[in-house]
Design an enzyme around this catalytic site. Structure first.
Site, PDB file in Angstrom:
ATOM      1  N   PHE A 217       0.893  -1.112   0.078  1.00  0.00           N
ATOM      2  CA  PHE A 217      -0.046   0.066   0.013  1.00  0.00           C
ATOM      3  C   PHE A 217       0.886   1.129   0.124  1.00  0.00           C
ATOM      4  O   PHE A 217       1.694   1.411   0.795  1.00  0.00           O
ATOM      5  CB  PHE A 217      -1.046   0.162   1.205  1.00  0.00           C
ATOM      6  CG  PHE A 217      -1.813   1.217   1.286  1.00  0.00           C
ATOM      7  CD1 PHE A 217      -3.122   1.258   0.759  1.00  0.00           C
ATOM      8  CD2 PHE A 217      -1.365   2.501   1.783  1.00  0.00           C
ATOM      9  CE1 PHE A 217      -3.856   2.171   0.646  1.00  0.00           C
ATOM     10  CE2 PHE A 217      -2.348   3.642   1.845  1.00  0.00           C
ATOM     11  CZ  PHE A 217      -3.438   3.393   1.248  1.00  0.00           C
ATOM     12  N   ASP A 326       9.374   2.813   1.550  1.00  0.00           N
ATOM     13  CA  ASP A 326       8.133   3.300   1.786  1.00  0.00           C
ATOM     14  C   ASP A 326       8.068   3.455   3.512  1.00  0.00           C
ATOM     15  O   ASP A 326       7.597   2.143   3.798  1.00  0.00           O
ATOM     16  CB  ASP A 326       6.892   2.989   1.209  1.00  0.00           C
ATOM     17  CG  ASP A 326       5.612   3.864   1.560  1.00  0.00           C
ATOM     18  OD1 ASP A 326       5.619   4.432   2.755  1.00  0.00           O
ATOM     19  OD2 ASP A 326       4.709   3.737   0.820  1.00  0.00           O
ATOM     20  N   LYS A 357       2.750  10.371   8.569  1.00  0.00           N
ATOM     21  CA  LYS A 357       2.207   9.851   9.909  1.00  0.00           C
ATOM     22  C   LYS A 357       2.747  10.520  11.189  1.00  0.00           C
ATOM     23  O   LYS A 357       2.792  11.526  11.332  1.00  0.00           O
ATOM     24  CB  LYS A 357       2.031   8.247   9.806  1.00  0.00           C
ATOM     25  CG  LYS A 357       1.043   7.603   8.787  1.00  0.00           C
ATOM     26  CD  LYS A 357       0.638   6.565   8.628  1.00  0.00           C
ATOM     27  CE  LYS A 357      -0.262   6.073   7.737  1.00  0.00           C
ATOM     28  NZ  LYS A 357      -1.648   6.624   7.985  1.00  0.00           N
ATOM     29  N   THR A 381       1.582  23.715  -4.041  1.00  0.00           N
ATOM     30  CA  THR A 381       1.616  25.193  -3.460  1.00  0.00           C
ATOM     31  C   THR A 381       2.057  25.042  -2.077  1.00  0.00           C
ATOM     32  O   THR A 381       2.954  26.012  -1.676  1.00  0.00           O
ATOM     33  CB  THR A 381       0.119  25.463  -3.330  1.00  0.00           C
ATOM     34  OG1 THR A 381      -0.577  25.627  -4.423  1.00  0.00           O
ATOM     35  CG2 THR A 381       0.049  26.683  -2.781  1.00  0.00           C
TER      36      THR A 381
END
Length: 500
Positions: A217, A326, A357, A381
Site C-alpha cells: 500500500f 516507503d 504519519k 503550493t
C-alpha cells in the site's frame, strides 16, 4: 494467561507507581512548564455503545454533505489525553490504533500544547506559506533541527510534502526524472521531448514503470494507486498503469520455526521480481524504480527477513533501478528503531525513503542525484507545513529525552508475549502473532469474526484497527507503556473468551 496478563489489582498498583514517577514533570521539555502533569487517564470508561447517540446524530448531519461510510465515531479531542481518545458521548478508550498509526507521543502532550501556545510561534501557525517559492526565514534551521536530525543512512537531502500519498507520488516523479536523465546522459530535454510530453506521448512521456509488490500500500493518488495492491476497494473503477507486480513473501510464523521454508519462499519472490524487471525491459517499459514497505502494513502486516531486503537492494543496483523504501507507516520509532529499515543492517539501504504519519509532516529523503534538475518539477503550493516541523522537533526531543525507543521495545516484548499466549489459549480464533517493537499484528480465523472482535473490544474501551483480509494491527503511540499492554491483554482476553 496468568503468566503474561497481570491481575486488575496489580494493574492498578502499577498505574499508581507510574504516576508517582511522573512527579517533577518527567515529560517536561524546554517549552513545557515545570509542573506535575497527569498524562494519562486511569483506564477506559464507557457510557454508551459505539457509536453513541451524539456520534450517530453528527454522522447523519455530515452524511448530508459527504460520504460517511468509514466513520467510526466523532471525537472530543480536547478531552483526549495520552493513550486515551474520548468520543463526543463521553466514552474513553485506550487507543491502540492512534489515527491509523499517526500519533507519535499521545494526545495533547503538554510539551506540544506549550509549543503551540507560545506567542513566538503564532506566525508559523497562522501563515501557511507556499514553501517552494517563499519559505520563512527559519525554515532551513527548522528542517535541520527536525527532519535532517533523523535522516536515514546515506540520505542527506529531504523534500517536505503534506501527506504520505503526495510524498510517494513525488518520489516516483523524482525516480522517473533521474532515470530519464540517466538514459540521455544529460538533463537537457530535446524539442521533441518538450512537444510530445504536452500530448502525453513518448519520448517526452516515456513508458517507464515502477515495480511494486502484491499486498503493498503506497497511497490513493493515481500513480501511487498503480503500486497499491492491498484491497480491491482502493482501486476499483480507476484506470491504472501497466506496471509489474512481484509477489511479496508469505512467511510462516513463528519465523524461527520455519527458517528453511521462509528462506525458500523469499528466494522464489526475489527470483520473480528480477524476472519481471527483465521482462518489462523487453516490453519497452523499463523499471525505473522499486518501491517496497519494510513491513506491509495496510496489506496485512506482512514481514520479510533482512536478507530479503538486502538481496532486493542488490537486484535494484544490478539493474540500475532506484530503490524506494516507503516508511510512511513504519517510520518514527514504532518498530523499536527510528526507521524500520535499520533492522536490515545495510549501510546504503535506499535511494529514497518516504515518510509521513508519526513524523507529522510528509516528504521523502533522497540522494543528491535524485535532486530535481529544474524548478517546478517537484512542486505544489504548500509542499508541507512549517508548523508541523516545529511540532516534530519537539516530538523528537521528547523521544530522545524519555528514551522512548527503549520503551517501545519493552512494551513490544510484553505485547508479543501476551499475543503468543492468547493464540495458544484461543487457537481456533487467533493465530500468526508477529511484530517488531509495538508494530504488531495477529490474524483472526475469518473476516466476520475479526469485525465482531473489533466491535466488542471497542465497546469495552479498546480501540483497534484491522488490516489485510483478517488481521488485527496494533499501532499504539510511543508512550504506550507495559501497564497499558497488560490492561489491553486483560480486556482482549475477555473479548476472545466471549467469542469462544
Amino acid at each position: 494467561m496468568a503468566s503474561s496478563v497481570i491481575s486488575r489489582h496489580l494493574l492498578l498498583s502499577c498505574h499508581k507507581s507510574l504516576h508517582l514517577s511522573l512527579s517533577g514533570c518527567r515529560y517536561a521539555s524546554k517549552v513545557a512548564t515545570k509542573t506535575q502533569v497527569n498524562l494519562d487517564y486511569d483506564g477506559p470508561s464507557m457510557k454508551t455503545e459505539i457509536p453513541g447517540p451524539r456520534s450517530q446524530a453528527l454522522t447523519k448531519q455530515l452524511g448530508d454533505i459527504q460520504n460517511v461510510g468509514a466513520i467510526n465515531f466523532f471525537c472530543n479531542y480536547e478531552e483526549s489525553r495520552g493513550n486515551y481518545v474520548v468520543d463526543v458521548d463521553g466514552n474513553r478508550m485506550l487507543d491502540i490504533y492512534t489515527q491509523i498509526s499517526s500519533i507519535p507521543i499521545g494526545y495533547n502532550h503538554p510539551a506540544l500544547l506549550k509549543l503551540m501556545s507560545n506567542p513566538n510561534n503564532l506566525s508559523t501557525i497562522v501563515n501557511r506559506p507556499a514553501l517552494g517559492i517563499m519559505p520563512p526565514e527559519n525554515f532551513p534551521d527548522k528542517i535541520t533541527e527536525s527532519l535532517l536530525s533523523v535522516a536515514p543512512s546515506g540520505l542527506s537531502r529531504v523534500q517536505t510534502m503534506a501527506c504520505g500519498s503526495c510524498s510517494n507520488e513525488n518520489a516516483y516523479k523524482a525516480m522517473f526524472i533521474w532515470y530519464r536523465n540517466k538514459e540521455r546522459g544529460h538533463s537537457s530535454p530535446s524539442d521533441e521531448d518538450l512537444n510530445s510530453c504536452m500530448i502525453n506521448q513518448s519520448p517526452g512521456c516515456p513508458d517507464f514503470s515502477i515495480l511494486s509488490f502484491m499486498g503493498g500500500f503506497h497511497g490513493r493518488t493515481l500513480g501511487c494507486l498503480a503500486t497499491t495492491h492491498s484491497k480491491a476497494i482502493h482501486k476499483l473503477d480507476v484506470p491504472s498503469f501497466d506496471w509489474p507486480i512481484a509477489p511479496f513473501p508469505r512467511l510462516q510464523y513463528p519465523l524461527e520455526e520455519f527458517s528453511r521454508e521462509n528462506a525458500q519462499e523469499e528466494a522464489r519472490c526475489l527470483e520473480e521480481a528480477e524476472d519481471l524487471i527483465v521482462k518489462w525491459r523487453k516490453k519497452g517499459k523499463p523499471v525505473a524504480g522499486i518501491v517496497i514497505e519494510p513491513i506491509q502494513a495496510e496489506g496485512g502486516d506482512n514481514h520479510a527477513s533482512p536478507d530479503f531486503f538486502r538481496s532486493l537492494r542488490k537486484i535494484a543496483q544490478k539493474h540500475g533501478c532506484a530503490f524506494h523504501v516507503d516508511e510512511v507507516q513504519t517510520g518514527g520509532g514504532c518498530t523499536g528503531k527510528f526507521w524500520a529499515h535499520e533492522h536490515w543492517g545495510i549501510e546504503d539501504p535506499a535511494d529514497i525513503v518516504s515518510f509521513s504519519k508519526k513524523l507529522l509532516t510528509g516528504g521523502f529523503y533522497y540522494k543528491l542525484e535524485f535532486q530535481a534538475d529544474k524548478p517546478y518539477r517537484i512542486f505544489n503550493t504548500w509542499m508541507g507545513d512549517p508548523s508541523k516541523n516545529l511540532l516534530l522537533a519537539e516530538v523528537l526531543s521528547v523521544i530522545r529525552r524519555e528514551n522512548l525507543l527503549v520503551e517501545v521495545n519493552r512494551s513490544g516484548k510484553a505485547l508479543m508475549n501476551g499475543l503468543y499466549e492468547l493464540q495458544a489459549q484461543f487457537p481456533g480464533i487467533v493465530s500468526r502473532a508477529r511484530g517488531q517493537g509495538t508494530f504488531c499484528a495477529i490474524d483472526v480465523c475469518d473476516d466476520e469474526t475479526r469485525s465482531n472482535i473489533l466491535v466488542k473490544a471497542r465497546n469495552k474501551g479498546i480501540l483497534l484497527g484491522g488490516c489485510g483480509d483478517r488481521s488485527i494491527r496494533f499501532r499504539p503511540s510511543l508512550v504506550f507503556k507495559e501497564y497499558h499492554v497488560h490492561m489491553f491483554l486483560n480486556i482482549f482476553n475477555d473479548v476472545l473468551a466471549q467469542i469462544k
